[in-house]
Every structure is written in C-alpha cells, then in structure tokens.
Design a protein around this motif. Structure first.
Motif, mmCIF file in Angstrom:
data_model
loop_
_atom_site.group_PDB
_atom_site.id
_atom_site.type_symbol
_atom_site.label_atom_id
_atom_site.label_comp_id
_atom_site.label_asym_id
_atom_site.label_seq_id
_atom_site.Cartn_x
_atom_site.Cartn_y
_atom_site.Cartn_z
ATOM 1 N N TYR A 23 0.821 -1.204 0.000
ATOM 2 C CA TYR A 23 0.000 0.000 0.000
ATOM 3 C C TYR A 23 0.856 1.255 0.000
ATOM 4 C CZ TYR A 23 -3.892 -3.072 0.847
ATOM 5 O OH TYR A 23 -4.827 -4.050 0.713
ATOM 6 N N VAL A 24 0.336 2.299 -0.600
ATOM 7 C CA VAL A 24 1.012 3.596 -0.663
ATOM 8 C C VAL A 24 0.830 4.326 0.657
ATOM 9 C CG1 VAL A 24 1.035 5.853 -1.794
ATOM 10 C CG2 VAL A 24 0.708 3.785 -3.161
ATOM 11 N N ASP A 25 1.923 4.893 1.140
ATOM 12 C CA ASP A 25 1.885 5.790 2.288
ATOM 13 C C ASP A 25 1.702 7.193 1.703
ATOM 14 O OD1 ASP A 25 2.554 7.636 4.269
ATOM 15 O OD2 ASP A 25 4.103 6.360 5.142
ATOM 16 N N PHE A 26 0.496 7.733 1.806
ATOM 17 C CA PHE A 26 0.204 9.008 1.169
ATOM 18 C C PHE A 26 0.851 10.194 1.881
ATOM 19 C CE2 PHE A 26 -3.075 6.251 -0.639
ATOM 20 C CZ PHE A 26 -2.774 6.442 -1.974
ATOM 21 N N PHE A 27 1.329 10.001 3.103
ATOM 22 C CA PHE A 27 2.118 11.029 3.783
ATOM 23 C C PHE A 27 3.510 11.079 3.141
ATOM 24 C CE2 PHE A 27 -0.997 9.332 6.739
ATOM 25 C CZ PHE A 27 -1.681 10.490 7.094
ATOM 26 N N ALA A 28 4.083 9.899 2.896
ATOM 27 C CA ALA A 28 5.375 9.821 2.213
ATOM 28 C C ALA A 28 5.244 10.318 0.774
ATOM 29 C CB ALA A 28 5.913 8.389 2.238
ATOM 30 N N ALA A 29 4.126 10.014 0.132
ATOM 31 C CA ALA A 29 3.893 10.471 -1.244
ATOM 32 C C ALA A 29 3.880 11.993 -1.307
ATOM 33 C CB ALA A 29 2.576 9.905 -1.777
ATOM 34 N N GLU A 113 2.830 21.750 -12.615
ATOM 35 C CA GLU A 113 2.860 20.313 -12.933
ATOM 36 C C GLU A 113 1.813 19.617 -12.086
ATOM 37 O OE1 GLU A 113 5.771 16.394 -12.424
ATOM 38 O OE2 GLU A 113 6.669 18.396 -12.412
ATOM 39 N N VAL A 114 1.069 18.720 -12.713
ATOM 40 C CA VAL A 114 0.105 17.913 -11.978
ATOM 41 C C VAL A 114 0.668 16.506 -11.847
ATOM 42 C CG1 VAL A 114 -1.271 17.296 -14.024
ATOM 43 C CG2 VAL A 114 -2.306 17.191 -11.774
ATOM 44 N N VAL A 115 0.603 15.977 -10.630
ATOM 45 C CA VAL A 115 0.955 14.584 -10.370
ATOM 46 C C VAL A 115 -0.350 13.902 -9.995
ATOM 47 C CG1 VAL A 115 2.293 12.984 -8.975
ATOM 48 C CG2 VAL A 115 3.281 15.201 -9.615
ATOM 49 N N PHE A 116 -0.766 12.986 -10.859
ATOM 50 C CA PHE A 116 -2.061 12.324 -10.698
ATOM 51 C C PHE A 116 -1.841 10.864 -10.342
ATOM 52 C CE2 PHE A 116 -5.803 10.080 -12.332
ATOM 53 C CZ PHE A 116 -6.807 10.796 -11.695
ATOM 54 N N PHE A 117 -2.323 10.456 -9.171
ATOM 55 C CA PHE A 117 -2.271 9.062 -8.747
ATOM 56 C C PHE A 117 -3.597 8.417 -9.131
ATOM 57 C CE2 PHE A 117 1.262 10.386 -6.205
ATOM 58 C CZ PHE A 117 1.936 9.246 -5.801
ATOM 59 N N GLY A 118 -3.582 7.564 -10.131
ATOM 60 C CA GLY A 118 -4.776 6.856 -10.569
ATOM 61 C C GLY A 118 -4.642 6.475 -12.030
ATOM 62 N N GLY A 119 -5.248 5.360 -12.405
ATOM 63 C CA GLY A 119 -5.087 4.862 -13.759
ATOM 64 C C GLY A 119 -6.336 4.856 -14.610
ATOM 65 N N ASP A 120 -7.387 5.520 -14.166
ATOM 66 C CA ASP A 120 -8.663 5.524 -14.866
ATOM 67 C C ASP A 120 -8.566 6.331 -16.160
ATOM 68 O OD1 ASP A 120 -11.305 5.875 -15.707
ATOM 69 O OD2 ASP A 120 -12.073 6.199 -13.678
ATOM 70 N N ILE A 140 0.896 8.389 -11.916
ATOM 71 C CA ILE A 140 1.439 7.274 -11.154
ATOM 72 C C ILE A 140 0.292 6.308 -10.893
ATOM 73 C CG2 ILE A 140 2.570 6.563 -9.015
ATOM 74 C CD1 ILE A 140 3.745 9.459 -8.895
ATOM 75 N N ALA A 141 0.445 5.070 -11.366
ATOM 76 C CA ALA A 141 -0.620 4.071 -11.246
ATOM 77 C C ALA A 141 -0.018 2.676 -11.369
ATOM 78 C CB ALA A 141 -1.664 4.284 -12.337
ATOM 79 N N ALA A 142 -0.837 1.696 -11.031
ATOM 80 C CA ALA A 142 -0.419 0.312 -11.231
ATOM 81 C C ALA A 142 -0.357 0.054 -12.735
ATOM 82 C CB ALA A 142 -1.398 -0.647 -10.567
ATOM 83 N N GLU A 143 0.765 -0.466 -13.177
ATOM 84 C CA GLU A 143 0.970 -0.635 -14.615
ATOM 85 C C GLU A 143 -0.086 -1.536 -15.252
ATOM 86 O OE1 GLU A 143 4.696 -1.333 -17.643
ATOM 87 O OE2 GLU A 143 4.955 -1.745 -15.519
ATOM 88 N N SER A 159 5.018 3.574 -12.949
ATOM 89 C CA SER A 159 4.244 2.503 -12.336
ATOM 90 C C SER A 159 4.452 2.579 -10.826
ATOM 91 C CB SER A 159 4.688 1.140 -12.861
ATOM 92 O OG SER A 159 5.961 0.806 -12.336
ATOM 93 N N LEU A 160 3.453 2.164 -10.081
ATOM 94 C CA LEU A 160 3.594 2.155 -8.618
ATOM 95 C C LEU A 160 4.823 1.361 -8.196
ATOM 96 C CD1 LEU A 160 -0.074 1.752 -7.334
ATOM 97 C CD2 LEU A 160 1.444 3.693 -6.965
ATOM 98 N N ASN A 161 5.043 0.227 -8.842
ATOM 99 C CA ASN A 161 6.188 -0.601 -8.451
ATOM 100 C C ASN A 161 7.527 0.086 -8.707
ATOM 101 O OD1 ASN A 161 4.979 -2.831 -7.243
ATOM 102 N ND2 ASN A 161 4.525 -3.754 -9.224
ATOM 103 N N SER A 162 7.589 0.959 -9.704
ATOM 104 C CA SER A 162 8.857 1.635 -9.992
ATOM 105 C C SER A 162 9.197 2.692 -8.934
ATOM 106 C CB SER A 162 8.844 2.268 -11.387
ATOM 107 O OG SER A 162 8.023 3.422 -11.408
ATOM 108 N N VAL A 163 8.204 3.145 -8.189
ATOM 109 C CA VAL A 163 8.442 4.152 -7.144
ATOM 110 C C VAL A 163 8.132 3.606 -5.749
ATOM 111 C CG1 VAL A 163 8.136 6.108 -8.710
ATOM 112 C CG2 VAL A 163 6.150 5.180 -7.507
#
Length: 175
Positions: A23-29, A113-120, A140-143, A159-163
């Motif tokens: 799971y992503v730590d959104f505080f760290a993100a 710059e926009v950083v968007f977490f989501g793959g929809d 940034i999303a699951a590949e 990809s989430l896994n790359s970060v």
C-alpha cells in the motif's frame, strides 16, 4: 521552482494496491512529490465507509484529519449502492470522477505540474487539456490496471512498483 498539484484518486488506487500486495503511504507520497518543488495544492479523493460500520468510519475520520494536517484537502463522498448486471449483485461505489475533474480545472492556477495518482482512462481528456494549456502531467498508477489513454496523456508515467521504495506504507492499509 515548479509548483506541484497532487491529485489522488484513492478509490481507484485501493484495488490496485491490494492486488500488488503493498500500500502507498500518502504522507510519504506528499513529501516525495513535493521534494524540491513548491506544494501548489494537494487533494485526496475518497469514499466514506458505510454508516453501518461505525469503527471503519471513525478510523476514516482520524485518517482524514491526519491527511488534512499534512497538507491535503480531502474530498469525500458517500458511496452509492448500484446493481451490477454482469455479476448479478449489488456493489457499493463512490465515484468521484466529476469532483476530481472539477478540482483539476478549478486549481489550474495553483500548479505548473500535476501529479495524478490513478489509472482511470476517463481522466485522459482532462489531462490532455492540461497538457495543451502548458501544464506538465505525471501519472502514477499500477501498470497492469492503468488505461492506455491515461498513460498516453502523461508526459511521464511511473508505475507504482517503480516508485515503491519511496511510497510503501508499513503496516495495515489506510481507512
């Protein structure tokens, strides 16, 4: 120094994270995305746990408060119960696509710059529009679950896994 707009579609990421086993730590993100940049704005979009689960709602309330103290604006919505004809069952869903799109556009003056977490893939048109307006777009999303349209709409796709090393949450998933 570039100003960053951070937009997190938590509902979209929940299942992607679960499927990946971390799971992503959104505080760290928040810290990772803003390192070396000005925080223009940060939004976390999420559904509220059902009324019949008071412990989950209380845990969610505490998490929402912690996110707000970190610097996020939390946008939440009561889920709706919908019948899924394909599965012949009901499911609960809090669709925040309109709210996310409106905030992406309403806050356009707050970020370079926009950083968007989501793959929809539904967000590809608004991200394309932001690019056309001169905004840098990072997704940034699951590949495996990222729509091709949203990958193509981004200047940069991670990809989430790359970060993962920057974002992995220790312990249980958030509320």
């Amino acid at each position: 120094m570039a100003r960053i707009g951070l937009f997190i579609d938590a509902a979209n990421l929940f299942y992607a994270q679960r499927d990946q086993g971390w799971y992503v730590d959104f505080f760290a993100a928040y810290d990772w995305v803003h390192t070396g940049h000005d925080p223009g704005c940060a939004y976390y979009f999420t559904g509220i746990p059902p009324v019949d689960k008071p412990e989950d709602r209380e845990k969610h309330r505490r998490y929402r408060r912690a996110l707000a103290l970190k610097g996020y604006t939390v946008v939440e919505k009561e889920p709706k119960r919908q019948f899924d004809k394909d599965r012949d069952t009901y499911r609960t869903k809090a669709n925040l696509d309109v709210e996310i799109t409106l905030k992406l556009l309403a806050e356009i003056g707050q970020y370079d710059e926009v950083v968007f977490f989501g793959g929809d893939g539904d967000f590809a048109p608004v991200l394309d529009h932001l690019r056309n307006l001169g905004k840098r777009v990072r997704v940034i999303a699951a590949e495996r679950s990222a729509a091709e349209d949203i990958v193509n709409a981004a200047h940069e796709f991670n990809s989430l896994n790359s970060v993962r090393k920057h974002l992995e949450r220790q312990g249980s998933p958030p509320a």
